[in-house]
Design a protein around this motif. Sequence first.
Motif, PDB file in Angstrom:
ATOM      1  N   GLY A  36       0.836  -1.190   0.000  1.00 53.21           N
ATOM      2  CA  GLY A  36       0.000   0.000   0.000  1.00 53.21           C
ATOM      3  C   GLY A  36       0.871   1.240   0.000  1.00 53.21           C
ATOM      4  O   GLY A  36       2.096   1.162  -0.053  1.00 53.21           O
ATOM      5  N   THR A  37       0.223   2.386   0.078  1.00 60.67           N
ATOM      6  CA  THR A  37       0.929   3.662   0.128  1.00 60.67           C
ATOM      7  C   THR A  37       0.701   4.279   1.503  1.00 60.67           C
ATOM      8  O   THR A  37      -0.430   4.330   1.986  1.00 60.67           O
ATOM      9  CB  THR A  37       0.421   4.610  -0.973  1.00 60.67           C
ATOM     10  OG1 THR A  37       0.627   3.977  -2.247  1.00 60.67           O
ATOM     11  CG2 THR A  37       1.174   5.936  -0.955  1.00 60.67           C
ATOM     12  N   TYR A  38       1.789   4.744   2.111  1.00 56.91           N
ATOM     13  CA  TYR A  38       1.758   5.278   3.467  1.00 56.91           C
ATOM     14  C   TYR A  38       2.280   6.707   3.479  1.00 56.91           C
ATOM     15  O   TYR A  38       3.211   7.051   2.748  1.00 56.91           O
ATOM     16  CB  TYR A  38       2.650   4.439   4.396  1.00 56.91           C
ATOM     17  CG  TYR A  38       2.207   3.008   4.544  1.00 56.91           C
ATOM     18  CD1 TYR A  38       1.461   2.605   5.652  1.00 56.91           C
ATOM     19  CD2 TYR A  38       2.539   2.048   3.596  1.00 56.91           C
ATOM     20  CE1 TYR A  38       1.058   1.283   5.798  1.00 56.91           C
ATOM     21  CE2 TYR A  38       2.136   0.727   3.737  1.00 56.91           C
ATOM     22  CZ  TYR A  38       1.404   0.353   4.841  1.00 56.91           C
ATOM     23  OH  TYR A  38       1.004  -0.957   4.979  1.00 56.91           O
ATOM     24  N   SER A  39       1.716   7.521   4.365  1.00 58.28           N
ATOM     25  CA  SER A  39       2.237   8.876   4.591  1.00 58.28           C
ATOM     26  C   SER A  39       3.002   8.869   5.909  1.00 58.28           C
ATOM     27  O   SER A  39       2.642   8.153   6.845  1.00 58.28           O
ATOM     28  CB  SER A  39       1.094   9.893   4.636  1.00 58.28           C
ATOM     29  OG  SER A  39       0.209   9.607   5.692  1.00 58.28           O
ATOM     30  N   PHE A  40       4.057   9.664   5.968  1.00 57.62           N
ATOM     31  CA  PHE A  40       4.872   9.761   7.171  1.00 57.62           C
ATOM     32  C   PHE A  40       4.174  10.665   8.179  1.00 57.62           C
ATOM     33  O   PHE A  40       3.863  11.815   7.877  1.00 57.62           O
ATOM     34  CB  PHE A  40       6.265  10.323   6.850  1.00 57.62           C
ATOM     35  CG  PHE A  40       7.174   9.325   6.202  1.00 57.62           C
ATOM     36  CD1 PHE A  40       8.175   8.714   6.939  1.00 57.62           C
ATOM     37  CD2 PHE A  40       7.036   8.979   4.861  1.00 57.62           C
ATOM     38  CE1 PHE A  40       9.018   7.791   6.357  1.00 57.62           C
ATOM     39  CE2 PHE A  40       7.873   8.051   4.275  1.00 57.62           C
ATOM     40  CZ  PHE A  40       8.868   7.455   5.021  1.00 57.62           C
ATOM     41  N   GLU A  41       3.929  10.153   9.387  1.00 65.22           N
ATOM     42  CA  GLU A  41       3.244  10.901  10.436  1.00 65.22           C
ATOM     43  C   GLU A  41       4.234  11.531  11.414  1.00 65.22           C
ATOM     44  O   GLU A  41       4.092  12.682  11.791  1.00 65.22           O
ATOM     45  CB  GLU A  41       2.288   9.986  11.202  1.00 65.22           C
ATOM     46  CG  GLU A  41       1.194   9.389  10.328  1.00 65.22           C
ATOM     47  CD  GLU A  41       0.209  10.427   9.855  1.00 65.22           C
ATOM     48  OE1 GLU A  41      -0.282  11.198  10.701  1.00 65.22           O
ATOM     49  OE2 GLU A  41      -0.080  10.466   8.642  1.00 65.22           O
ATOM     50  N   SER A  59       6.255   9.968   1.189  1.00 68.53           N
ATOM     51  CA  SER A  59       5.403   8.787   1.216  1.00 68.53           C
ATOM     52  C   SER A  59       6.252   7.539   1.032  1.00 68.53           C
ATOM     53  O   SER A  59       7.407   7.609   0.599  1.00 68.53           O
ATOM     54  CB  SER A  59       4.322   8.866   0.135  1.00 68.53           C
ATOM     55  OG  SER A  59       4.908   8.853  -1.150  1.00 68.53           O
ATOM     56  N   LEU A  60       5.660   6.411   1.390  1.00 75.04           N
ATOM     57  CA  LEU A  60       6.312   5.118   1.247  1.00 75.04           C
ATOM     58  C   LEU A  60       5.344   4.200   0.526  1.00 75.04           C
ATOM     59  O   LEU A  60       4.225   3.977   0.985  1.00 75.04           O
ATOM     60  CB  LEU A  60       6.671   4.533   2.616  1.00 75.04           C
ATOM     61  CG  LEU A  60       7.427   3.204   2.602  1.00 75.04           C
ATOM     62  CD1 LEU A  60       8.861   3.422   2.106  1.00 75.04           C
ATOM     63  CD2 LEU A  60       7.451   2.582   3.989  1.00 75.04           C
ATOM     64  N   ILE A  61       5.783   3.695  -0.610  1.00 77.67           N
ATOM     65  CA  ILE A  61       4.973   2.755  -1.379  1.00 77.67           C
ATOM     66  C   ILE A  61       5.568   1.369  -1.159  1.00 77.67           C
ATOM     67  O   ILE A  61       6.753   1.144  -1.435  1.00 77.67           O
ATOM     68  CB  ILE A  61       4.965   3.114  -2.874  1.00 77.67           C
ATOM     69  CG1 ILE A  61       4.413   4.526  -3.060  1.00 77.67           C
ATOM     70  CG2 ILE A  61       4.162   2.092  -3.669  1.00 77.67           C
ATOM     71  CD1 ILE A  61       4.669   5.114  -4.436  1.00 77.67           C
ATOM     72  N   VAL A  62       4.748   0.464  -0.630  1.00 82.92           N
ATOM     73  CA  VAL A  62       5.214  -0.879  -0.303  1.00 82.92           C
ATOM     74  C   VAL A  62       4.557  -1.887  -1.233  1.00 82.92           C
ATOM     75  O   VAL A  62       3.330  -1.879  -1.406  1.00 82.92           O
ATOM     76  CB  VAL A  62       4.877  -1.239   1.167  1.00 82.92           C
ATOM     77  CG1 VAL A  62       5.389  -2.629   1.511  1.00 82.92           C
ATOM     78  CG2 VAL A  62       5.455  -0.201   2.127  1.00 82.92           C
ATOM     79  N   THR A  63       5.381  -2.731  -1.846  1.00 84.28           N
ATOM     80  CA  THR A  63       4.886  -3.862  -2.623  1.00 84.28           C
ATOM     81  C   THR A  63       5.315  -5.132  -1.890  1.00 84.28           C
ATOM     82  O   THR A  63       5.831  -5.060  -0.766  1.00 84.28           O
ATOM     83  CB  THR A  63       5.453  -3.849  -4.059  1.00 84.28           C
ATOM     84  OG1 THR A  63       6.865  -4.025  -4.008  1.00 84.28           O
ATOM     85  CG2 THR A  63       5.096  -2.566  -4.782  1.00 84.28           C
ATOM     86  N   LYS A  64       5.160  -6.254  -2.518  1.00 85.83           N
ATOM     87  CA  LYS A  64       5.475  -7.534  -1.879  1.00 85.83           C
ATOM     88  C   LYS A  64       6.929  -7.615  -1.400  1.00 85.83           C
ATOM     89  O   LYS A  64       7.207  -8.148  -0.336  1.00 85.83           O
ATOM     90  CB  LYS A  64       5.179  -8.676  -2.850  1.00 85.83           C
ATOM     91  CG  LYS A  64       5.419 -10.041  -2.290  1.00 85.83           C
ATOM     92  CD  LYS A  64       5.116 -11.108  -3.315  1.00 85.83           C
ATOM     93  CE  LYS A  64       5.513 -12.469  -2.783  1.00 85.83           C
ATOM     94  NZ  LYS A  64       5.394 -13.506  -3.794  1.00 85.83           N
TER      95      LYS A  64
END
Length: 153
Positions: A36-41, A59-64
Motif C-alpha cells: 500500500g501507500t503510506y504517509s509519514f506521520e 510517502s512510502l509505497i510498499v509492494t510484496k
Amino acid sequence: MLRSCMLVLGFALAVTASVAAQDKKAAKFDPAKLPGTYSFEEGVKNGEKVPADHLKGMSLIVTKDMMTMKTTDGDFVFKYTVDATKSPVALDLEITEGPVGKGSKSKGIIALEGSTLKIAYNPMEGAAPKDFDANKGTDAHSFTLKKMEPKKK
C-alpha cells in the motif's frame, strides 16, 4: 500423589497456554497486509524528533518485496525482507536505487497494527534496534506511518 499430579497438570496447562499465546502474538504480523501507500506521520532520528515540515509530502509505497520512499531529495527504492518469527518482527533493507546510498544495507524492525506502520532501523549497517524509541546514542531512526486510502477511479 494427587496433589503432585494436579501440580504437574497445572504446569503443563500453563506452559501450553503460554506457547499458544506466543504463537498468536507471532502470527499477528501478516506481511501480506503490508502493500500500500503510506504517509509519514512522525519520526525520530537518534533521539531527535524529525520536524513535521521535513516529513510533509513524503510517502512510502510498499509492494510484496520492494519499498519506494518518495522524498524531496528524490526516490529511494529498497529491497526488503521480513522475518515474522522474530519478536519484534525483523526487517532487512537494501537500497537498490536512489540519489545516494545504493547498495547500503540496514537491519531494522517493523510492526503493522491496523493502518499504522512502524519502522525502526539502524542506517549504519549495525544491529537492528530492539524497540521503536530511537533514543539518543542508538543511531536508530524510527518512523510512524499511516496507510492512505486508495484513490477511487
